[in-house]
Write a protein that holds these residues in place. Structure first.
Motif, PDB file in Angstrom:
ATOM      1  N   VAL A 224      -2.818  -1.164  13.646  1.00  0.00           N
ATOM      2  CA  VAL A 224      -3.156   0.129  13.047  1.00  0.00           C
ATOM      3  C   VAL A 224      -2.291   1.236  13.656  1.00  0.00           C
ATOM      4  CG1 VAL A 224      -4.979   1.864  12.762  1.00  0.00           C
ATOM      5  CG2 VAL A 224      -5.512  -0.549  12.480  1.00  0.00           C
ATOM      6  N   ALA A 225      -2.087   1.183  14.964  1.00  0.00           N
ATOM      7  CA  ALA A 225      -1.382   2.265  15.662  1.00  0.00           C
ATOM      8  C   ALA A 225       0.093   2.351  15.290  1.00  0.00           C
ATOM      9  CB  ALA A 225      -1.529   2.075  17.171  1.00  0.00           C
ATOM     10  N   ILE A 226       0.783   1.229  15.205  1.00  0.00           N
ATOM     11  CA  ILE A 226       2.227   1.253  14.952  1.00  0.00           C
ATOM     12  C   ILE A 226       2.566   1.875  13.595  1.00  0.00           C
ATOM     13  CG2 ILE A 226       4.283  -0.212  14.652  1.00  0.00           C
ATOM     14  CD1 ILE A 226       3.418   0.177  17.579  1.00  0.00           C
ATOM     15  N   PRO A 227       1.956   1.432  12.470  1.00  0.00           N
ATOM     16  CA  PRO A 227       2.283   2.084  11.195  1.00  0.00           C
ATOM     17  C   PRO A 227       1.903   3.575  11.169  1.00  0.00           C
ATOM     18  CG  PRO A 227       1.176   0.015  10.788  1.00  0.00           C
ATOM     19  CD  PRO A 227       1.093   0.270  12.255  1.00  0.00           C
ATOM     20  N   THR A 228       0.821   3.920  11.867  1.00  0.00           N
ATOM     21  CA  THR A 228       0.414   5.327  11.920  1.00  0.00           C
ATOM     22  C   THR A 228       1.465   6.153  12.657  1.00  0.00           C
ATOM     23  OG1 THR A 228      -1.916   4.659  11.927  1.00  0.00           O
ATOM     24  CG2 THR A 228      -1.422   6.898  12.633  1.00  0.00           C
ATOM     25  N   LEU A 229       1.942   5.665  13.785  1.00  0.00           N
ATOM     26  CA  LEU A 229       2.974   6.393  14.538  1.00  0.00           C
ATOM     27  C   LEU A 229       4.297   6.459  13.776  1.00  0.00           C
ATOM     28  CD1 LEU A 229       2.263   5.098  18.142  1.00  0.00           C
ATOM     29  CD2 LEU A 229       1.754   7.359  17.184  1.00  0.00           C
TER      30      LEU A 229
ATOM     31  N   GLY B  35       0.478   6.020   6.748  1.00  0.00           N
ATOM     32  CA  GLY B  35       0.596   5.054   7.843  1.00  0.00           C
ATOM     33  C   GLY B  35      -0.747   4.510   8.278  1.00  0.00           C
ATOM     34  N   LEU B  36      -1.748   5.370   8.329  1.00  0.00           N
ATOM     35  CA  LEU B  36      -3.093   4.931   8.706  1.00  0.00           C
ATOM     36  C   LEU B  36      -3.652   3.956   7.671  1.00  0.00           C
ATOM     37  CD1 LEU B  36      -5.380   5.213  10.743  1.00  0.00           C
ATOM     38  CD2 LEU B  36      -6.236   7.128   9.397  1.00  0.00           C
ATOM     39  N   ALA B  37      -3.466   4.266   6.389  1.00  0.00           N
ATOM     40  CA  ALA B  37      -3.944   3.365   5.337  1.00  0.00           C
ATOM     41  C   ALA B  37      -3.227   2.020   5.407  1.00  0.00           C
ATOM     42  CB  ALA B  37      -3.745   4.005   3.964  1.00  0.00           C
ATOM     43  N   ALA B  38      -1.912   2.047   5.625  1.00  0.00           N
ATOM     44  CA  ALA B  38      -1.152   0.799   5.745  1.00  0.00           C
ATOM     45  C   ALA B  38      -1.602   0.004   6.968  1.00  0.00           C
ATOM     46  CB  ALA B  38       0.342   1.100   5.822  1.00  0.00           C
ATOM     47  N   GLY B  39      -1.844   0.683   8.080  1.00  0.00           N
ATOM     48  CA  GLY B  39      -2.309   0.006   9.289  1.00  0.00           C
ATOM     49  C   GLY B  39      -3.685  -0.615   9.111  1.00  0.00           C
ATOM     50  N   CYS B  40      -4.575   0.098   8.455  1.00  0.00           N
ATOM     51  CA  CYS B  40      -5.915  -0.448   8.215  1.00  0.00           C
ATOM     52  C   CYS B  40      -5.857  -1.657   7.283  1.00  0.00           C
ATOM     53  CB  CYS B  40      -6.834   0.625   7.641  1.00  0.00           C
ATOM     54  SG  CYS B  40      -7.312   1.860   8.858  1.00  0.00           S
ATOM     55  N   ALA B  41      -4.996  -1.585   6.268  1.00  0.00           N
ATOM     56  CA  ALA B  41      -4.827  -2.731   5.372  1.00  0.00           C
ATOM     57  C   ALA B  41      -4.269  -3.930   6.140  1.00  0.00           C
ATOM     58  CB  ALA B  41      -3.912  -2.359   4.207  1.00  0.00           C
TER      59      ALA B  41
END
Length: 105
Positions: free
Chosen positions: A48-53, A80-86
């Motif tokens: 989750v953290a990497i795509p968000t950053l 990024g948060l949505a992609a990380g959660c997915a």
């Protein structure tokens, strides 16, 4: 009436058998220990953290390069948060399938 009880009894037996089989498989594999759980939490957190950053970085760069009425940083933070959660959902679902023995891929 007796037919209904037999049907309920067979359903109950099937559920108990399924749970027992899962428990025996878990004992054989022994991978669901404390370290496995901590590693899984770490993997989910980083996924989750990497795509968000990355989204924040792209957003900051766009805000500096192309200032406008909307905040690119907030937009790409959300993406990024949505992609990380997915991504995290995918990995948890995959591990859950391995634990249950269904391997949903």
């Amino acid at each position: 009436m007796a037919e209904q009880r037999e049907e309920e009894g067979s359903k109950f037996s099937a559920r108990v058998g399924s749970k027992e089989e899962r428990m025996l498989r878990a004992r054989r594999e022994r991978r669901s220990g404390v370290w496995f759980g901590l590693g899984m939490m770490g993997m989910v957190g980083w996924s989750v953290a990497i795509p968000t950053l990355i989204g924040v970085g792209i957003g900051i760069w766009l805000d500096l390069s192309y200032p406008g009425k909307i905040s690119w940083t907030l937009t790409f933070l959300s993406i990024g948060l949505a992609a990380g959660c997915a991504n995290a959902w995918y990995w948890v679902k995959k591990e859950q399938g391995k634990i249950r023995g269904t391997d949903d891929e």
